[in-house]
Design a protein around this motif. Structure first.
Motif, PDB file in Angstrom:
ATOM      1  N   VAL A  14      29.869  34.648  55.902  1.00  0.00           N
ATOM      2  CA  VAL A  14      30.942  34.294  55.138  1.00  0.00           C
ATOM      3  C   VAL A  14      32.511  34.750  55.514  1.00  0.00           C
ATOM      4  CG1 VAL A  14      32.178  34.998  52.524  1.00  0.00           C
ATOM      5  CG2 VAL A  14      29.336  34.274  53.796  1.00  0.00           C
ATOM      6  N   PHE A  15      33.788  33.984  55.595  1.00  0.00           N
ATOM      7  CA  PHE A  15      35.139  33.639  56.189  1.00  0.00           C
ATOM      8  C   PHE A  15      35.692  35.758  55.049  1.00  0.00           C
ATOM      9  CE2 PHE A  15      39.562  33.431  55.936  1.00  0.00           C
ATOM     10  CZ  PHE A  15      39.674  33.627  57.391  1.00  0.00           C
ATOM     11  N   CYS A  16      35.335  36.559  55.813  1.00  0.00           N
ATOM     12  CA  CYS A  16      35.728  37.591  54.908  1.00  0.00           C
ATOM     13  C   CYS A  16      36.642  38.307  55.830  1.00  0.00           C
ATOM     14  CB  CYS A  16      34.892  38.921  55.154  1.00  0.00           C
ATOM     15  SG  CYS A  16      32.839  38.105  54.563  1.00  0.00           S
ATOM     16  N   THR A  17      38.122  38.572  54.611  1.00  0.00           N
ATOM     17  CA  THR A  17      39.479  38.831  55.632  1.00  0.00           C
ATOM     18  C   THR A  17      39.128  40.405  54.811  1.00  0.00           C
ATOM     19  OG1 THR A  17      40.209  38.230  53.764  1.00  0.00           O
ATOM     20  CG2 THR A  17      40.081  36.461  55.579  1.00  0.00           C
ATOM     21  N   ILE A  18      39.991  41.937  55.663  1.00  0.00           N
ATOM     22  CA  ILE A  18      40.242  42.377  54.727  1.00  0.00           C
ATOM     23  C   ILE A  18      41.560  42.344  53.354  1.00  0.00           C
ATOM     24  CG2 ILE A  18      42.046  43.172  56.692  1.00  0.00           C
ATOM     25  CD1 ILE A  18      39.739  45.893  54.417  1.00  0.00           C
ATOM     26  N   VAL A  19      43.109  42.063  53.816  1.00  0.00           N
ATOM     27  CA  VAL A  19      43.565  41.341  52.570  1.00  0.00           C
ATOM     28  C   VAL A  19      42.992  40.825  51.181  1.00  0.00           C
ATOM     29  CG1 VAL A  19      45.860  40.899  52.363  1.00  0.00           C
ATOM     30  CG2 VAL A  19      45.959  41.895  54.599  1.00  0.00           C
ATOM     31  N   PRO A  20      43.248  40.832  50.460  1.00  0.00           N
ATOM     32  CA  PRO A  20      42.143  39.967  49.280  1.00  0.00           C
ATOM     33  C   PRO A  20      43.756  39.169  49.262  1.00  0.00           C
ATOM     34  CG  PRO A  20      42.292  41.750  48.648  1.00  0.00           C
ATOM     35  CD  PRO A  20      43.068  42.214  50.161  1.00  0.00           C
ATOM     36  N   PRO A  21      42.817  37.570  48.174  1.00  0.00           N
ATOM     37  CA  PRO A  21      43.618  36.376  48.444  1.00  0.00           C
ATOM     38  C   PRO A  21      45.276  37.053  47.428  1.00  0.00           C
ATOM     39  CG  PRO A  21      41.598  35.806  48.100  1.00  0.00           C
ATOM     40  CD  PRO A  21      41.730  37.200  48.509  1.00  0.00           C
ATOM     41  N   HIS A  22      44.261  38.196  46.421  1.00  0.00           N
ATOM     42  CA  HIS A  22      45.426  37.646  45.634  1.00  0.00           C
ATOM     43  C   HIS A  22      46.755  39.090  46.047  1.00  0.00           C
ATOM     44  CE1 HIS A  22      43.272  41.798  45.111  1.00  0.00           C
ATOM     45  NE2 HIS A  22      44.682  42.406  45.128  1.00  0.00           N
ATOM     46  N   ASN A 183      22.332  39.532  52.905  1.00  0.00           N
ATOM     47  CA  ASN A 183      23.096  37.295  53.460  1.00  0.00           C
ATOM     48  C   ASN A 183      23.237  37.815  51.741  1.00  0.00           C
ATOM     49  OD1 ASN A 183      23.894  35.914  54.621  1.00  0.00           O
ATOM     50  ND2 ASN A 183      22.246  34.386  54.538  1.00  0.00           N
ATOM     51  N   LEU A 184      24.336  38.660  51.288  1.00  0.00           N
ATOM     52  CA  LEU A 184      24.507  38.687  49.846  1.00  0.00           C
ATOM     53  C   LEU A 184      25.034  37.616  49.359  1.00  0.00           C
ATOM     54  CD1 LEU A 184      25.245  42.655  48.770  1.00  0.00           C
ATOM     55  CD2 LEU A 184      23.743  41.253  48.013  1.00  0.00           C
ATOM     56  N   ASP A 185      25.153  36.566  48.753  1.00  0.00           N
ATOM     57  CA  ASP A 185      26.404  35.774  47.627  1.00  0.00           C
ATOM     58  C   ASP A 185      27.745  36.039  47.571  1.00  0.00           C
ATOM     59  OD1 ASP A 185      24.141  33.666  47.670  1.00  0.00           O
ATOM     60  OD2 ASP A 185      23.945  33.826  45.717  1.00  0.00           O
ATOM     61  N   TYR A 186      28.147  35.109  48.409  1.00  0.00           N
ATOM     62  CA  TYR A 186      30.032  35.876  48.020  1.00  0.00           C
ATOM     63  C   TYR A 186      30.703  35.158  47.392  1.00  0.00           C
ATOM     64  CZ  TYR A 186      33.773  37.946  50.378  1.00  0.00           C
ATOM     65  OH  TYR A 186      34.997  38.858  50.607  1.00  0.00           O
ATOM     66  N   LEU A 187      30.593  36.012  46.134  1.00  0.00           N
ATOM     67  CA  LEU A 187      30.843  35.594  43.942  1.00  0.00           C
ATOM     68  C   LEU A 187      30.501  36.352  43.309  1.00  0.00           C
ATOM     69  CD1 LEU A 187      31.238  32.538  43.739  1.00  0.00           C
ATOM     70  CD2 LEU A 187      29.147  32.537  42.893  1.00  0.00           C
ATOM     71  N   PHE A 263      35.809  45.843  33.976  1.00  0.00           N
ATOM     72  CA  PHE A 263      35.287  44.611  35.311  1.00  0.00           C
ATOM     73  C   PHE A 263      36.427  43.698  35.041  1.00  0.00           C
ATOM     74  CE2 PHE A 263      33.272  41.052  35.500  1.00  0.00           C
ATOM     75  CZ  PHE A 263      31.828  41.774  36.734  1.00  0.00           C
ATOM     76  N   VAL A 264      36.975  42.855  35.524  1.00  0.00           N
ATOM     77  CA  VAL A 264      38.148  41.949  35.946  1.00  0.00           C
ATOM     78  C   VAL A 264      36.917  40.326  35.878  1.00  0.00           C
ATOM     79  CG1 VAL A 264      40.238  40.897  37.380  1.00  0.00           C
ATOM     80  CG2 VAL A 264      39.786  43.529  36.832  1.00  0.00           C
ATOM     81  N   THR A 265      36.900  39.062  34.609  1.00  0.00           N
ATOM     82  CA  THR A 265      37.003  37.974  35.175  1.00  0.00           C
ATOM     83  C   THR A 265      37.724  37.001  34.987  1.00  0.00           C
ATOM     84  OG1 THR A 265      35.195  38.707  33.011  1.00  0.00           O
ATOM     85  CG2 THR A 265      35.330  37.055  32.982  1.00  0.00           C
ATOM     86  N   THR A 266      37.169  36.357  36.816  1.00  0.00           N
ATOM     87  CA  THR A 266      38.392  36.297  36.727  1.00  0.00           C
ATOM     88  C   THR A 266      37.657  34.758  37.633  1.00  0.00           C
ATOM     89  OG1 THR A 266      40.759  35.441  38.379  1.00  0.00           O
ATOM     90  CG2 THR A 266      38.617  36.886  38.681  1.00  0.00           C
ATOM     91  N   GLU A 267      38.554  33.755  38.326  1.00  0.00           N
ATOM     92  CA  GLU A 267      37.933  32.578  38.786  1.00  0.00           C
ATOM     93  C   GLU A 267      39.018  32.714  40.181  1.00  0.00           C
ATOM     94  OE1 GLU A 267      38.393  29.120  36.580  1.00  0.00           O
ATOM     95  OE2 GLU A 267      36.953  29.474  35.424  1.00  0.00           O
ATOM     96  N   ASP A 268      39.385  33.458  40.446  1.00  0.00           N
ATOM     97  CA  ASP A 268      40.326  33.529  41.570  1.00  0.00           C
ATOM     98  C   ASP A 268      38.976  34.584  42.333  1.00  0.00           C
ATOM     99  OD1 ASP A 268      42.654  32.190  40.896  1.00  0.00           O
ATOM    100  OD2 ASP A 268      43.306  33.767  39.955  1.00  0.00           O
ATOM    101  N   GLY A 272      36.471  37.110  41.850  1.00  0.00           N
ATOM    102  CA  GLY A 272      36.894  38.799  42.023  1.00  0.00           C
ATOM    103  C   GLY A 272      36.259  39.580  43.127  1.00  0.00           C
ATOM    104  N   VAL A 273      36.179  39.527  43.906  1.00  0.00           N
ATOM    105  CA  VAL A 273      35.148  40.272  44.838  1.00  0.00           C
ATOM    106  C   VAL A 273      35.677  41.348  45.525  1.00  0.00           C
ATOM    107  CG1 VAL A 273      33.442  38.158  44.815  1.00  0.00           C
ATOM    108  CG2 VAL A 273      35.012  38.590  46.800  1.00  0.00           C
ATOM    109  N   HIS A 274      36.908  41.493  45.662  1.00  0.00           N
ATOM    110  CA  HIS A 274      37.655  42.379  46.208  1.00  0.00           C
ATOM    111  C   HIS A 274      38.757  43.117  45.521  1.00  0.00           C
ATOM    112  CE1 HIS A 274      38.234  39.516  49.862  1.00  0.00           C
ATOM    113  NE2 HIS A 274      38.043  40.801  50.040  1.00  0.00           N
ATOM    114  N   ILE A 275      38.235  42.801  44.024  1.00  0.00           N
ATOM    115  CA  ILE A 275      38.354  43.960  42.887  1.00  0.00           C
ATOM    116  C   ILE A 275      37.830  44.681  42.319  1.00  0.00           C
ATOM    117  CG2 ILE A 275      39.683  43.935  40.348  1.00  0.00           C
ATOM    118  CD1 ILE A 275      41.131  40.508  41.336  1.00  0.00           C
ATOM    119  N   ASN A 276      37.201  43.882  41.255  1.00  0.00           N
ATOM    120  CA  ASN A 276      35.354  44.486  41.154  1.00  0.00           C
ATOM    121  C   ASN A 276      34.849  45.301  41.828  1.00  0.00           C
ATOM    122  OD1 ASN A 276      36.182  43.628  38.018  1.00  0.00           O
ATOM    123  ND2 ASN A 276      35.250  41.558  38.887  1.00  0.00           N
ATOM    124  N   SER A 277      34.803  45.080  43.027  1.00  0.00           N
ATOM    125  CA  SER A 277      34.233  46.195  44.186  1.00  0.00           C
ATOM    126  C   SER A 277      34.585  46.883  43.928  1.00  0.00           C
ATOM    127  CB  SER A 277      34.311  45.564  45.348  1.00  0.00           C
ATOM    128  OG  SER A 277      36.013  45.788  45.999  1.00  0.00           O
TER     129      SER A 277
END
Length: 362
Positions: A14-22, A183-187, A263-268, A272-277
């Motif tokens: 999975v392409f994983c960045t340290i700076v999140p999309p938001h 190998n956790l799903d990235y979602l 807990f943040v519910t979002t489609e972004d 919300g993988v970088h948020i709810n972490s």
């Protein structure tokens, strides 16, 4: 738990960045146009969904796998990977500080996993560690692409050179460990666990390299990455106090919750993988500081046992992970302080116990 369980392969990187999309979106607003980082990250995520990890050469068994094999490349400000080879294992230090920092960060990550958990590189079999520095033009990110670490130089105003943060290097390489194990799903929640596990081990790698106890650690991810134009911010994330890492006119307010109540519910951001972490991050912080001493020895060992134990489902939710860590603490340490700390920590963040609101089980 047996930490030598055969990895689940072939793994899907999975392409994983340290700076999140938001935050990348905030950078785009600040610059007044879509920044190259945003366009690039979208392309890379698409590319990583289309390929799987194949053909990588593991390390030799035995003694050779107990030493890192690091190679550093220079992209020379282009976006072609891997770039020009500029440093190999055993070479003298480079005149390029970014090359030396990348080399050291790869080594610090290798050392923690080997000396503390007996893991030989990120795949458990001595996988060579590759990294590329000077990627792109003023590229405001660092990422793991399934094969290598890649570092941007930052723009010097909003972000500094991404090789300066050992925990960032550890974070991204731990995505590789997760890739080869659970190998956790990235979602959604499983993706937030994926991000949190990288934050946990990124922080542990920094603490181990600095010889810090849980009490001495700052529990910040990416400290010193924020550039001079960021007036109010100390890091990308805080495990001690999620939601407080920054509050700035450019970056906005840190959106991470510390408990399930927020807990943040979002489609972004892939749900919300970088948020709810922030929620499992805070649970780890609470458990590690309650136990005291070196966080990698007990709380970290429990997290490693669960990550590599073969029982963590790819689509695991927070409650699933919490239950496994509580069971792992009992299996390794008995019904003592470790088990008690885990039970209390997960209850405090609302994933289990009377404070839970049920979201984690959905």
């Amino acid at each position: 738990m047996d930490s030598t369980v055969t990895p689940r392969t072939p793994a899907t990187p999975v392409f994983c960045t340290i700076v999140p999309p938001h935050l990348i979106s905030r950078l785009a607003e600040h610059h007044g146009h879509v920044v190259p980082t945003l366009e690039h990250d979208d392309r890379q995520r698409t590319r990583r969904r289309e390929i799987t990890l194949e053909g990588r050469t593991p390390g030799e068994p035995g003694e050779a796998a107990d030493k890192p094999r690091r190679t550093i490349y220079d992209a020379e400000h282009r976006e072609d990977l891997p770039g020009k080879k500029v440093h190999a294992e055993g070479d003298e230090p480079s005149a390029d500080a970014s090359v030396n920092r990348a080399h050291a960060g790869l080594g610090a990550t290798f050392e923690l996993f080997l000396k503390i958990y007996g893991r030989r590189s990120i795949d458990g079999a001595g996988l060579p560690l590759d990294a590329t520095v000077h990627y792109g033009e003023k590229y405001d990110n660092a990422f793991w692409d399934g094969e290598r670490m890649v570092f941007g130089d930052g723009d010097g105003q909003l972000f500094n050179d991404f090789t300066i943060a050992t925990d960032v290097i550890g974070h991204e390489l731990t995505h590789g460990v997760t890739q080869y194990t659970a190998n956790l799903d990235y979602l959604g929640q499983s993706g937030a666990l994926n991000e949190s596990i990288s934050d946990v081990f990124g922080s542990l790698i920094k603490q181990y390299s600095l010889g810090q106890s849980a009490e001495e650690a700052d529990w910040l991810i990416g400290k010193d990455l924020l550039g001079p134009d960021i007036d109010s911010g100390q890091a990308l994330r805080s495990m001690k106090a999620p939601g407080t890492a920054y509050d700035d006119d450019v970056l906005g307010k840190d959106p991470q919750p510390a408990t399930m109540k927020d807990f943040v519910t979002t489609e972004d951001d892939n749900g919300g993988v970088h948020i709810n972490s922030g929620i499992p991050n805070h649970a780890f912080y609470l458990a590690a500081t309650a136990l005291g001493g070196n966080a990698w020895e007990r709380a970290g060992q429990v997290w490693y046992d669960v990550l590599t134990g073969g029982e963590l489902a790819k689509d695991a939710q927070f409650a699933d992970f919490a239950a496994l860590t509580i069971a792992a603490a009992r299996a390794r340490f008995g019904d003592g302080a470790e088990h008690e700390a885990l039970v209390k920590a997960w209850s405090q963040v609302g994933v289990t116990g009377k404070e839970a609101d049920g979201t984690a089980a959905e």
